[in-house]
Design a protein around this motif. Sequence first.
Motif, short mmCIF file in Angstrom:
data_model
loop_
_atom_site.label_atom_id
_atom_site.label_comp_id
_atom_site.label_asym_id
_atom_site.label_seq_id
_atom_site.Cartn_x
_atom_site.Cartn_y
_atom_site.Cartn_z
N ARG A 36 0.94 9.70 -5.31
CA ARG A 36 1.20 11.08 -4.88
C ARG A 36 2.29 11.72 -5.73
O ARG A 36 2.21 12.91 -6.07
CB ARG A 36 1.59 11.10 -3.40
CG ARG A 36 0.45 10.78 -2.45
CD ARG A 36 0.77 11.23 -1.04
NE ARG A 36 1.92 10.52 -0.48
CZ ARG A 36 1.85 9.38 0.19
NH1 ARG A 36 0.67 8.80 0.40
NH2 ARG A 36 2.93 8.81 0.67
N GLU A 46 0.59 4.09 -2.91
CA GLU A 46 0.17 5.45 -2.58
C GLU A 46 1.29 6.47 -2.85
O GLU A 46 1.02 7.59 -3.28
CB GLU A 46 -0.29 5.51 -1.13
CG GLU A 46 -1.58 4.73 -0.88
CD GLU A 46 -2.06 4.80 0.55
OE1 GLU A 46 -1.28 5.28 1.41
OE2 GLU A 46 -3.21 4.39 0.81
N ARG A 94 0.82 -1.21 0.00
CA ARG A 94 0.00 0.00 0.00
C ARG A 94 0.86 1.27 0.00
O ARG A 94 0.57 2.21 -0.75
CB ARG A 94 -0.93 0.00 1.22
CG ARG A 94 -1.82 1.22 1.30
CD ARG A 94 -2.82 1.10 2.43
NE ARG A 94 -3.65 2.29 2.53
CZ ARG A 94 -4.68 2.42 3.38
NH1 ARG A 94 -4.97 1.43 4.21
NH2 ARG A 94 -5.39 3.53 3.40
#
Length: 256
Positions: free
Chosen positions: A231, A227, A223
């Motif tokens: 970003r 992520e 994860r």
Amino acid sequence: MSTLKGARVEGARILVTGANRGIGLAFVEEALARGAATVYAGVRDPDDITPELAATGARVVRLEVTSADDIAAAAAACTDVNVLVNNAGYFGNHRLVETDDAAVARREMEVNYFAPLALTRAFAPVLAAQGGGSIVNVLSVAAIAPTPFMGGYSPSKAAALSLGGIARAELEPHGITVTSLIVGSVDTRMAAHVDGTKEQPRDIASVGLRAMARGEWTCDTDRMAVESRARLALDPVRYERGLGKLLHAASLSTKA
């Protein structure tokens, strides 16, 4: 992207570097659980292995990854290998420029970049002799953007990410795939100073082996990696500034 598939874990002969603990040990355990025929566990000192590694039944091989002699000996001894997992890594936890020990960054580059390069060079002919195979490079989210609080570790992993792409292009005609794993915070000694949720090493190994078998070029294994990639893609400047601010944080945490 090439349609060349990677090696199947079942029946594979796999060499894992840095196999004594952490993600390396997890690769050994997961590969054996998935039916690998042989797993060679590369360690610095075969007389000083963890009970967990001993319990796997893997074939222990002396392999200090910065030693040219050890690499040559391993390639000569493990002639049936068709999967190489470059896992061994080093994080010196020093600043890159404002450091009181300039040798740390060189050590990080030696272990995290030059060692996988040397191992890839040594084992590419071995894999080719098996009719092809796969190389897996265990990297970090610090490879995809400058990560100031990780000092020389970040550029060394970025170099290893480029190594994976170049090696892939060179070795694909020999039936060899190269998969680069982008890994977030994992529950290992390297991340002991980080608070919050961390991934389990076996989960990283499981995802990594599946990505290898599919022939994936790059795999975000968890994860945090996914992520972080998102970003970075959304606002690269904001993402890098955020990493820079963490250099001055009193503590590090995986919590948002």
